[in-house]
Design a protein around this motif. Sequence first.
Motif, PDB file in Angstrom:
ATOM      1  N   ASP A  92       0.854  -1.185   0.000  1.00  0.00           N
ATOM      2  CA  ASP A  92       0.000   0.000   0.000  1.00  0.00           C
ATOM      3  C   ASP A  92       0.889   1.234   0.000  1.00  0.00           C
ATOM      4  O   ASP A  92       2.112   1.144   0.160  1.00  0.00           O
ATOM      5  CB  ASP A  92      -0.928   0.000   1.225  1.00  0.00           C
ATOM      6  N   LEU A  93       0.278   2.406  -0.172  1.00  0.00           N
ATOM      7  CA  LEU A  93       1.018   3.658  -0.107  1.00  0.00           C
ATOM      8  C   LEU A  93       1.560   3.896   1.303  1.00  0.00           C
ATOM      9  O   LEU A  93       2.628   4.490   1.475  1.00  0.00           O
ATOM     10  CB  LEU A  93       0.123   4.828  -0.519  1.00  0.00           C
ATOM     11  N   ILE A 130      -2.881  -1.711   7.787  1.00  0.00           N
ATOM     12  CA  ILE A 130      -2.227  -0.436   8.085  1.00  0.00           C
ATOM     13  C   ILE A 130      -2.812   0.108   9.380  1.00  0.00           C
ATOM     14  O   ILE A 130      -3.910  -0.288   9.795  1.00  0.00           O
ATOM     15  CB  ILE A 130      -2.398   0.589   6.941  1.00  0.00           C
ATOM     16  N   PRO A 131      -2.096   1.013  10.064  1.00  0.00           N
ATOM     17  CA  PRO A 131      -2.609   1.542  11.327  1.00  0.00           C
ATOM     18  C   PRO A 131      -4.026   2.100  11.185  1.00  0.00           C
ATOM     19  O   PRO A 131      -4.324   2.831  10.236  1.00  0.00           O
ATOM     20  CB  PRO A 131      -1.599   2.638  11.682  1.00  0.00           C
ATOM     21  N   THR A 132      -4.885   1.734  12.114  1.00  0.00           N
ATOM     22  CA  THR A 132      -6.284   2.154  12.064  1.00  0.00           C
ATOM     23  C   THR A 132      -6.415   3.669  12.028  1.00  0.00           C
ATOM     24  O   THR A 132      -7.285   4.220  11.341  1.00  0.00           O
ATOM     25  CB  THR A 132      -7.041   1.582  13.284  1.00  0.00           C
ATOM     26  N   GLN A 138      -7.842   8.731   6.337  1.00  0.00           N
ATOM     27  CA  GLN A 138      -7.938   8.750   4.872  1.00  0.00           C
ATOM     28  C   GLN A 138      -9.269   8.175   4.375  1.00  0.00           C
ATOM     29  O   GLN A 138      -9.463   8.021   3.172  1.00  0.00           O
ATOM     30  CB  GLN A 138      -6.760   7.980   4.265  1.00  0.00           C
ATOM     31  N   GLU A 139     -10.158   7.861   5.328  1.00  0.00           N
ATOM     32  CA  GLU A 139     -11.496   7.352   5.024  1.00  0.00           C
ATOM     33  C   GLU A 139     -11.431   6.133   4.104  1.00  0.00           C
ATOM     34  O   GLU A 139     -12.159   6.019   3.120  1.00  0.00           O
ATOM     35  CB  GLU A 139     -12.363   8.449   4.406  1.00  0.00           C
ATOM     36  N   LEU A 140     -10.532   5.188   4.449  1.00  0.00           N
ATOM     37  CA  LEU A 140     -10.392   3.961   3.676  1.00  0.00           C
ATOM     38  C   LEU A 140     -11.382   2.920   4.170  1.00  0.00           C
ATOM     39  O   LEU A 140     -11.654   2.815   5.366  1.00  0.00           O
ATOM     40  CB  LEU A 140      -8.965   3.413   3.803  1.00  0.00           C
ATOM     41  N   GLU A 141     -11.920   2.156   3.256  1.00  0.00           N
ATOM     42  CA  GLU A 141     -12.894   1.126   3.615  1.00  0.00           C
ATOM     43  C   GLU A 141     -12.183  -0.040   4.291  1.00  0.00           C
ATOM     44  O   GLU A 141     -11.303  -0.672   3.701  1.00  0.00           O
ATOM     45  CB  GLU A 141     -13.628   0.639   2.370  1.00  0.00           C
ATOM     46  N   GLY A 142     -12.538  -0.316   5.515  1.00  0.00           N
ATOM     47  CA  GLY A 142     -11.889  -1.368   6.274  1.00  0.00           C
ATOM     48  C   GLY A 142     -12.604  -2.702   6.168  1.00  0.00           C
ATOM     49  O   GLY A 142     -13.810  -2.766   5.922  1.00  0.00           O
ATOM     50  N   GLN A 143     -11.828  -3.760   6.369  1.00  0.00           N
ATOM     51  CA  GLN A 143     -12.373  -5.114   6.326  1.00  0.00           C
ATOM     52  C   GLN A 143     -12.138  -5.833   7.651  1.00  0.00           C
ATOM     53  O   GLN A 143     -12.015  -7.049   7.700  1.00  0.00           O
ATOM     54  CB  GLN A 143     -11.723  -5.901   5.177  1.00  0.00           C
ATOM     55  N   GLY A 144     -12.058  -5.070   8.731  1.00  0.00           N
ATOM     56  CA  GLY A 144     -11.808  -5.642  10.040  1.00  0.00           C
ATOM     57  C   GLY A 144     -10.599  -5.010  10.682  1.00  0.00           C
ATOM     58  O   GLY A 144      -9.765  -4.383  10.013  1.00  0.00           O
ATOM     59  N   THR A 145     -10.492  -5.136  12.001  1.00  0.00           N
ATOM     60  CA  THR A 145      -9.356  -4.577  12.740  1.00  0.00           C
ATOM     61  C   THR A 145      -8.684  -5.674  13.555  1.00  0.00           C
ATOM     62  O   THR A 145      -9.285  -6.702  13.876  1.00  0.00           O
ATOM     63  CB  THR A 145      -9.802  -3.436  13.671  1.00  0.00           C
ATOM     64  N   LYS A 155      -7.586  -3.804   8.170  1.00  0.00           N
ATOM     65  CA  LYS A 155      -7.341  -4.519   6.921  1.00  0.00           C
ATOM     66  C   LYS A 155      -7.986  -3.745   5.778  1.00  0.00           C
ATOM     67  O   LYS A 155      -9.173  -3.421   5.822  1.00  0.00           O
ATOM     68  CB  LYS A 155      -7.923  -5.932   6.999  1.00  0.00           C
ATOM     69  N   ILE A 156      -7.198  -3.429   4.745  1.00  0.00           N
ATOM     70  CA  ILE A 156      -7.712  -2.683   3.596  1.00  0.00           C
ATOM     71  C   ILE A 156      -7.234  -3.349   2.307  1.00  0.00           C
ATOM     72  O   ILE A 156      -6.355  -4.207   2.318  1.00  0.00           O
ATOM     73  CB  ILE A 156      -7.224  -1.213   3.597  1.00  0.00           C
ATOM     74  N   LYS A 157      -7.839  -2.954   1.197  1.00  0.00           N
ATOM     75  CA  LYS A 157      -7.357  -3.365  -0.108  1.00  0.00           C
ATOM     76  C   LYS A 157      -6.207  -2.445  -0.494  1.00  0.00           C
ATOM     77  O   LYS A 157      -6.373  -1.227  -0.572  1.00  0.00           O
ATOM     78  CB  LYS A 157      -8.469  -3.283  -1.156  1.00  0.00           C
TER      79      LYS A 157
END
Length: 314
Positions: A92-93, A130-132, A138-145, A155-157
């Motif tokens: 990821d970035l 990545i850190p929550t 950055q308002e990223l869509e999460g898939q769990g913590t 967890k992100i894409k």
Amino acid sequence: MTVIERPQKPLVGKLKITGTLIIETGLHIGGGGETLEIGGLDKPVIRDPVSQYPYLPGSSIKGKLRSILERWLNKPLNRGGGSGTYRYESDDLESGYTEIQRDQYVEYEGAKTCQVSRLFGSTGGSSCWIPTEIAQSQELEGQGTKTIDGVSHTKIKGRNCPARLIVRDCHLTPESAEQLRNIDTGLYMTEWKFENGLDRVTAAANPRQLERVPAGSKFTFEMVYTVEDESQAIEDVKNLAIALSILEDDALGGHGSRGYGKVKFENFNFSYRDAKQYENIAGGSGTSINFPSVKNTSEFLSRFSEIQSQLPGS
């Protein structure tokens, strides 16, 4: 309704590096044969479909430079490949963790700062952690913590990072093309390399024929580095010079451990245009800043301070 800004990456300028790539031992970069003929080549080289001249794909050179820089910078093997192998990738970035197996994590550096990924590009993984705090900001869509090393991660894409470096295909110099046209090896502009593999148990022979670009062949060489961050440009170009120097003591193409693919780089020339100079081209006044020429990779490194003084951010 919310209006937001999503700016492009900045284009500060373009640095062009040209030179000559010289083959010192026969080189093989395969082109893949469509048919298998009795007595024919087992492994032909890649050729230009129009001229039928052999050439060196920019992708092969760029891939080799990347793998060299990964090892030199001791990057971790965090992305699974085929046959149980692993390679390095910024998933990821932002910096985070790759989950290589259940509850097994490998830390990677985000492509925003990673010296390898910002230069050669990076494909985001299907998922990474990545850190929550960063994911939320950055308002990223999460898939769990999950808590990793005492810190909450989401967890992100993973997101892609385009490469800053372009490596062009390398084509024969006119003088070298003329020389190769006049050699008589039974192949057009190349040579046969006959080898005989032996079974270590039965001693049975396994003969094979490979096609190689002959030693002494010269190719034009060109790379273009896009300056996006002035504070990183000097480090990126120096890392590139180091990778080129290491490549000369390594091998390009296949079968390097058997003596193939020793190369060297000579006659480097540098030119730079910033964004304003590109704008001035339309008015007929666009110019480039030309740097001191250097003879080889050793001089590229020893005189880097002169080159550095011309780069943005110096």
